[in-house]
Enzyme design. Structure first.
Site, short mmCIF file in Angstrom:
data_model
loop_
_atom_site.label_atom_id
_atom_site.label_comp_id
_atom_site.label_asym_id
_atom_site.label_seq_id
_atom_site.Cartn_x
_atom_site.Cartn_y
_atom_site.Cartn_z
N ARG A 125 -22.90 -48.80 -3.28
CA ARG A 125 -24.04 -49.26 -4.09
C ARG A 125 -23.70 -50.60 -4.73
O ARG A 125 -23.39 -50.71 -5.89
CB ARG A 125 -24.39 -48.20 -5.12
CG ARG A 125 -24.76 -46.88 -4.43
CD ARG A 125 -25.05 -45.78 -5.40
NE ARG A 125 -26.31 -46.03 -6.12
CZ ARG A 125 -26.72 -45.25 -7.11
NH1 ARG A 125 -25.97 -44.26 -7.52
NH2 ARG A 125 -27.87 -45.51 -7.72
N LYS A 162 -35.11 -40.18 -17.18
CA LYS A 162 -33.70 -40.58 -17.22
C LYS A 162 -33.57 -42.05 -16.83
O LYS A 162 -33.05 -42.87 -17.59
CB LYS A 162 -32.88 -39.73 -16.27
CG LYS A 162 -31.57 -40.38 -15.77
CD LYS A 162 -30.89 -39.52 -14.78
CE LYS A 162 -30.10 -40.08 -13.67
NZ LYS A 162 -29.92 -41.33 -13.19
N ASN A 163 -34.10 -42.42 -15.65
CA ASN A 163 -33.85 -43.78 -15.15
C ASN A 163 -34.54 -44.84 -15.99
O ASN A 163 -34.02 -45.96 -16.13
CB ASN A 163 -34.22 -43.87 -13.67
CG ASN A 163 -33.23 -43.07 -12.83
OD1 ASN A 163 -32.13 -42.75 -13.28
ND2 ASN A 163 -33.63 -42.71 -11.63
N CYS A 188 -20.78 -44.06 -5.63
CA CYS A 188 -20.74 -42.65 -5.98
C CYS A 188 -20.99 -41.88 -4.69
O CYS A 188 -20.97 -42.43 -3.62
CB CYS A 188 -21.78 -42.31 -7.03
SG CYS A 188 -23.42 -42.62 -6.46
N ARG A 234 -26.12 -34.57 -16.01
CA ARG A 234 -26.26 -36.01 -16.22
C ARG A 234 -27.72 -36.43 -16.25
O ARG A 234 -28.08 -37.40 -16.91
CB ARG A 234 -25.55 -36.76 -15.08
CG ARG A 234 -24.04 -36.83 -15.17
CD ARG A 234 -23.53 -37.83 -14.17
NE ARG A 234 -24.40 -38.99 -14.17
CZ ARG A 234 -24.76 -39.67 -13.07
NH1 ARG A 234 -24.31 -39.29 -11.90
NH2 ARG A 234 -25.56 -40.72 -13.16
N ASP A 274 -34.78 -39.96 -4.42
CA ASP A 274 -34.20 -38.98 -5.37
C ASP A 274 -34.79 -37.59 -5.18
O ASP A 274 -34.23 -36.61 -5.69
CB ASP A 274 -34.42 -39.44 -6.82
CG ASP A 274 -33.63 -40.69 -7.14
OD1 ASP A 274 -33.91 -41.32 -8.17
OD2 ASP A 274 -32.75 -41.06 -6.34
N ILE A 294 -32.82 -45.23 2.17
CA ILE A 294 -32.38 -46.03 1.01
C ILE A 294 -30.88 -46.03 0.84
O ILE A 294 -30.27 -47.08 0.62
CB ILE A 294 -33.07 -45.51 -0.29
CG1 ILE A 294 -34.59 -45.44 -0.12
CG2 ILE A 294 -32.65 -46.38 -1.48
CD1 ILE A 294 -35.28 -46.79 0.10
C1 EPZ Z 1 -31.96 -46.58 -9.00
O1 EPZ Z 1 -30.66 -46.88 -8.50
C2 EPZ Z 1 -31.86 -45.18 -9.55
N1 EPZ Z 1 -30.87 -45.14 -10.61
C3 EPZ Z 1 -31.48 -44.21 -8.43
O2 EPZ Z 1 -31.54 -42.90 -8.98
C4 EPZ Z 1 -32.51 -44.31 -7.31
O3 EPZ Z 1 -32.10 -43.49 -6.24
C5 EPZ Z 1 -32.63 -45.76 -6.83
O4 EPZ Z 1 -32.94 -46.62 -7.95
C6 EPZ Z 1 -33.73 -45.93 -5.79
O5 EPZ Z 1 -34.94 -45.52 -6.33
C7 EPZ Z 1 -31.23 -45.62 -11.83
O6 EPZ Z 1 -32.34 -46.06 -12.04
C8 EPZ Z 1 -30.18 -45.53 -12.90
P1 EPZ Z 1 -31.48 -49.77 -5.89
P2 EPZ Z 1 -30.29 -48.39 -8.08
O7 EPZ Z 1 -30.89 -50.97 -6.51
O8 EPZ Z 1 -30.99 -49.31 -8.99
C9 EPZ Z 1 -28.97 -51.41 -2.20
C10 EPZ Z 1 -30.75 -40.78 -9.55
O9 EPZ Z 1 -30.43 -39.78 -8.89
N2 EPZ Z 1 -28.63 -52.53 -3.10
O10 EPZ Z 1 -32.96 -49.66 -5.77
O11 EPZ Z 1 -28.82 -48.50 -7.93
C11 EPZ Z 1 -28.37 -50.10 -2.69
O12 EPZ Z 1 -27.05 -49.94 -2.22
C12 EPZ Z 1 -30.31 -42.15 -9.08
O13 EPZ Z 1 -31.43 -40.76 -10.60
C13 EPZ Z 1 -27.88 -53.59 -2.62
O14 EPZ Z 1 -27.49 -53.62 -1.46
O15 EPZ Z 1 -30.97 -48.46 -6.63
C14 EPZ Z 1 -29.31 -49.07 -2.09
O16 EPZ Z 1 -28.92 -48.83 -0.76
C15 EPZ Z 1 -29.54 -42.09 -7.78
N3 EPZ Z 1 -27.57 -54.61 -3.47
C16 EPZ Z 1 -30.67 -49.78 -2.11
O17 EPZ Z 1 -30.37 -51.20 -2.23
C17 EPZ Z 1 -28.00 -54.63 -4.77
O18 EPZ Z 1 -27.71 -55.61 -5.49
C18 EPZ Z 1 -31.55 -49.39 -3.29
O19 EPZ Z 1 -30.79 -49.56 -4.46
C19 EPZ Z 1 -28.77 -53.54 -5.24
C20 EPZ Z 1 -29.09 -52.50 -4.39
#
Ligand code: EPZ
Length: 421
Positions: free
Chosen positions: A125, A24-25, A120, A399, A307, A329
């Site tokens: 996020r 998916k991701n 969400c 989803r 996840d 995370i």
């Molecule tokens: C991706 O989300 C995945 N989604 C998430 O999977 C997954 O949990 C996450 O990576 C971590 O592995 C997709 O790939 C579509 P991050 P993403 O940017 O990219 C903070 C699922 O269930 N952050 O690595 O949004 C953020 O708030 C979903 O499939 C900032 O502060 O995750 C989080 O606390 C859920 N500023 C942490 O970093 C930013 O600009 C990691 O977020 C970006 C992120």
């Protein structure tokens, strides 16, 4: 819109063979990445899930020619007919990962306007790191009426992320692939789908080195050509199926996966007394007795994936002893445990730690999913529980999991989707 629930009778050990769908991701990043090409591209092994359907509608909305056959898991995308770089809020708010449209459209056309992705149910996020990268590449950022606009000529740069971000790493990599000059991403995320997106871009003629390490080097290209690309199997679906097999004390062979992507989970399952055997693109998971409690701390890849924290914490509600689950995370990813208390789970949450006291038995109950992986966790709890569990709002599960109940029923689970009167 009709409402449904998943109804399942637990305490049935899962047995047999199943398979893993495309990731998916990775798909949610690979599909927008195709817009960086000057020619049509074909993407194969796409999971037939709602988030991919949303992206399909977004591509049509901006004018791309798309031939999508969900049952064949294939999308043929011709980006040459794209006539706008604006993704209306009504479309982008349907799926958080629509933020990848920003990196792709900015990289290809020098401008993009996309609805600010909502948070969400797993915490705030932000996308400040995405914005930081676009700005360093030469983009001028404006934020009005819930829309983010980025515009400018892209020049290679150095982006040192303030924290490890999967989305930020991929999004900035997308834009940098069409910049003039070289870009270095430092403190980059190393998830398998970061590598998958880099491999896709390289198959289109990009020059990206170091994906999978914390430093990625990108030589911007003035032209990227078409390609046919097959996305990798879903690491999180693989893990969810592994946990379901172990939680029900079953014996399941999972085909079409990449065992090396699963090492953090495999190590924890072995610690719990579960037998895990890796063979090429297959993993066999079996246990015929109770499992031990553990301490678990989520980390960026290759650490234990956030996840899989929710499905694993469901399994731990029936472990022998006290478990600790630390979610590093996201700032609120324990809502599913509140639901499980109604099934007899003994959980206390303090800050980013859930303390779980294993109980000998869970009891079926009506529960409600509030996010994708939390929904999967409730299904796993229902598979373990005595009696009937009804999981409401299964659309969250749809989803990100392709026909989850069909796969579990094929392994012997007594479960079906019912219309709610
Ligand atoms: C991706 O989300 C995945 N989604 C998430 O999977 C997954 O949990 C996450 O990576 C971590 O592995 C997709 O790939 C579509 P991050 P993403 O940017 O990219 C903070 C699922 O269930 N952050 O690595 O949004 C953020 O708030 C979903 O499939 C900032 O502060 O995750 C989080 O606390 C859920 N500023 C942490 O970093 C930013 O600009 C990691 O977020 C970006 C992120």
């Amino acid at each position: 819109m009709d409402c449904y629930r998943l109804s399942l009778r637990g305490e049935v050990p899962l047995h047999g063979e199943t398979y893993v769908s495309g990731g998916k991701n990775t798909s949610l990043a690979v599909i927008p990445a195709v817009l960086l090409s000057d020619e049509p591209c074909t993407i194969e092994n796409l999971p037939d899930i709602e988030d991919v359907h949303v992206l399909y509608r977004i591509l049509l909305r901006i004018g791309a020619k798309v031939d999508y056959t969900p049952e064949e898991k294939k999308m043929v995308i011709d980006p040459r007919t794209v006539h706008t770089t604006v993704v209306p809020f009504a479309f982008s708010q349907q799926m958080r990962a629509s933020y990848y449209m920003m990196g792709a459209l900015f990289g290809r056309y020098g401008e993009a306007e996309v609805g600010y992705p909502g948070g969400c149910d797993i915490g705030s996020r932000p996308i400040d790191q995405h914005i930081k990268g676009f700005s360093l590449l030469g983009g001028e950022i404006t934020d009005e009426n819930g829309m983010i606009k980025v515009k400018g000529s892209l020049f290679g740069t150095v982006v040192n992320f303030d924290m490890i971000t999967v989305g930020g790493t991929i999004n900035v990599m997308l834009a940098a692939s069409r910049a003039q000059g070289n870009t270095i991403l430092m403190n980059a995320a190393k998830e398998p789908h970061v590598v998958d997106v880099a491999n896709l871009l390289n198959s289109m003629g990009a020059s990206i080195r170091g994906a999978g390490t914390d430093t990625i080097r990108i030589r911007g290209a003035s032209h990227l050509h078409g390609t046919t690309y097959t996305v990798i199997p879903d690491q999180i679906e693989t893990g969810t199926l592994m946990i379901a097999a172990a939680a029900t004390r079953g014996d399941v062979l999972i085909r079409g996966c990449i065992p090396t992507h699963m090492e953090a989970l495999t190590a924890k399952l072995l610690e719990m007394g579960v037998f895990v055997n890796n063979q090429d693109d297959m993993i066999r998971v079996r246990i015929n007795k109770g499992h031990r409690a553990i301490k678990l701390s989520t980390q960026e890849y290759p650490g234990f994936p956030t996840d899989l924290q929710q499905p694993m914490s469901a399994m731990l509600t029936r472990a022998g002893g006290h478990s600790e689950v630390i979610e590093n995370i996201f700032d609120s990813r324990f809502k599913h445990l509140d639901e499980m208390r109604r099934m007899g789970a003994k959980v206390t949450i303090s800050g980013k730690t859930a303390y779980i006291e294993g109980v000998p038995e869970l009891r079926g109950a009506p529960v409600t999913a509030t996010d994708l992986r939390g929904g999967a966790a409730l299904v796993i709890a229902g598979l373990m529980a005595k009696g009937i569990t009804e999981v409401y709002s299964p659309e969250f599960i749809d989803r990100g999991y392709e026909h989850l109940e069909r796969k579990l029923a094929a392994l012997g689970a007594d479960m079906r989707r019912e219309k709610v009167e």
